[in-house]
Write a protein that holds these residues in place. Sequence first.
Motif, short mmCIF file in Angstrom:
data_model
loop_
_atom_site.label_atom_id
_atom_site.label_comp_id
_atom_site.label_asym_id
_atom_site.label_seq_id
_atom_site.Cartn_x
_atom_site.Cartn_y
_atom_site.Cartn_z
N LYS A 216 0.92 -1.31 0.07
CA LYS A 216 -0.05 -0.15 0.17
C LYS A 216 1.06 1.31 -0.31
N GLY A 217 0.26 2.47 -0.96
CA GLY A 217 0.94 3.59 -0.54
C GLY A 217 2.13 3.69 -1.66
N TYR A 218 2.28 4.95 -1.82
CA TYR A 218 3.12 5.55 -3.40
C TYR A 218 4.07 6.31 -2.82
N PRO A 219 5.52 5.56 -1.93
CA PRO A 219 7.02 6.71 -1.76
C PRO A 219 7.14 7.39 -2.56
N ALA A 220 7.16 7.11 -3.94
CA ALA A 220 7.91 8.09 -5.04
C ALA A 220 7.03 9.00 -5.54
N LEU A 221 5.82 9.51 -4.74
CA LEU A 221 4.72 10.28 -4.92
C LEU A 221 5.38 11.61 -5.25
N SER A 222 5.84 12.14 -4.07
CA SER A 222 6.75 13.70 -4.43
C SER A 222 7.89 13.74 -5.45
N LYS A 223 8.18 12.69 -6.83
CA LYS A 223 8.62 12.42 -7.86
C LYS A 223 7.64 12.25 -8.93
N ILE A 224 6.77 13.39 -8.66
CA ILE A 224 5.53 12.83 -9.83
C ILE A 224 5.21 14.57 -9.86
N GLU A 225 4.93 13.92 -11.13
CA GLU A 225 4.43 16.07 -11.21
C GLU A 225 2.96 15.18 -12.62
N LEU A 226 1.95 15.69 -11.49
CA LEU A 226 0.55 15.58 -11.89
C LEU A 226 0.01 16.80 -12.61
N PHE A 227 -0.56 16.53 -13.31
CA PHE A 227 -1.54 17.91 -14.94
C PHE A 227 -2.67 17.52 -14.95
N GLU A 228 -4.01 18.57 -14.62
CA GLU A 228 -4.81 18.80 -15.13
C GLU A 228 -5.54 19.11 -16.07
N VAL A 229 -6.58 19.20 -16.75
CA VAL A 229 -6.50 19.30 -18.10
C VAL A 229 -7.65 19.74 -18.50
N GLU A 230 -8.39 21.22 -17.73
CA GLU A 230 -9.50 21.60 -18.09
C GLU A 230 -10.09 21.73 -19.55
N ILE A 231 -10.50 20.33 -20.44
CA ILE A 231 -11.45 20.63 -21.39
C ILE A 231 -11.56 21.60 -21.77
N GLU A 232 -11.92 21.87 -22.99
CA GLU A 232 -12.59 23.31 -23.38
C GLU A 232 -13.23 22.91 -24.62
N LYS A 233 -12.63 22.66 -25.60
CA LYS A 233 -12.85 22.00 -26.63
C LYS A 233 -12.36 20.07 -27.35
N ILE A 234 -13.56 19.56 -28.01
CA ILE A 234 -13.04 18.29 -28.23
C ILE A 234 -14.26 17.61 -29.20
N THR A 235 -13.14 17.56 -30.45
CA THR A 235 -14.12 16.71 -31.41
C THR A 235 -13.63 15.04 -32.18
N GLY A 236 -14.16 14.79 -32.35
CA GLY A 236 -13.86 13.35 -32.59
C GLY A 236 -14.04 12.83 -34.21
N LYS A 237 -12.92 11.41 -34.67
CA LYS A 237 -13.77 11.40 -36.09
C LYS A 237 -13.61 10.18 -36.28
N ARG A 238 -14.35 9.26 -37.34
CA ARG A 238 -14.05 7.90 -37.02
C ARG A 238 -14.38 7.88 -38.86
N ASN A 239 -13.77 7.30 -39.71
CA ASN A 239 -14.01 6.39 -40.77
C ASN A 239 -13.91 4.29 -40.20
N GLU A 240 -15.27 4.30 -40.82
CA GLU A 240 -15.41 2.92 -40.93
C GLU A 240 -14.89 2.11 -41.87
N GLY A 241 -14.75 3.04 -42.71
CA GLY A 241 -13.64 2.13 -44.29
C GLY A 241 -13.83 2.42 -45.87
N LEU A 242 -14.00 0.73 -46.49
CA LEU A 242 -14.66 1.55 -47.35
C LEU A 242 -15.88 2.01 -47.85
N SER A 243 -16.58 3.03 -48.41
CA SER A 243 -18.26 2.43 -49.00
C SER A 243 -18.43 3.05 -50.32
N HIS A 244 -17.75 3.13 -50.80
CA HIS A 244 -17.95 3.09 -52.75
C HIS A 244 -17.38 2.05 -53.48
#
Length: 165
Positions: A137-165
């Motif tokens: 139990k525990g994380y003794p190396a925690l002081s050596k880790i830098e954590l960052f929180e990203v506040e998502i302002e905009k998100i987009t997504g794309k998908r291609n399912e393959g040939l449609s022709h």
Amino acid sequence: MRGEIHNKKREIPEEEVYHFLKMGRVAHVATVDEEGFPYVIPLVYVYEQGTKLYLHIGNLRESQFWSNIEKNPRICIEVSEMGDLHPGKKYACQSALVYQSAVVFGNVNHIKDDAKKEWFFDRLLEKYGDPEWSFAKGYPALSKIELFEVEIEKITGKRNEGLSH
């Protein structure tokens, strides 16, 4: 233009993009240095819900990533999954790549709270680890880790399912 999908037939609904983001494995994180040059680094991440995404690096305050976000906290994150290449009917240029991707725009904040770091590593082990693993139990190396929180302002997504022709 930032965060605008031009090929609307590839665009996926925001709810599906967030689900994909939760399941993704590697985030390619882009920052910009003080001279305007982009820098991209692959990082593991944790996203569960809402508009917060978490990244970490080791204690590398001399890194280009750290230097860039100190001067400009705006970042862009790309997560993608590539599938098969479907061969074209007659020409190679008619082939289609199966893929899904998410792009996130936001601001990054440095998190110093040890309880949040512990939460992050618990989630990281759930996401990437093997349920059979057993640790003290525990994380003794925690002081050596830098954590960052990203506040998502905009998100987009794309998908291609393959040939449609």
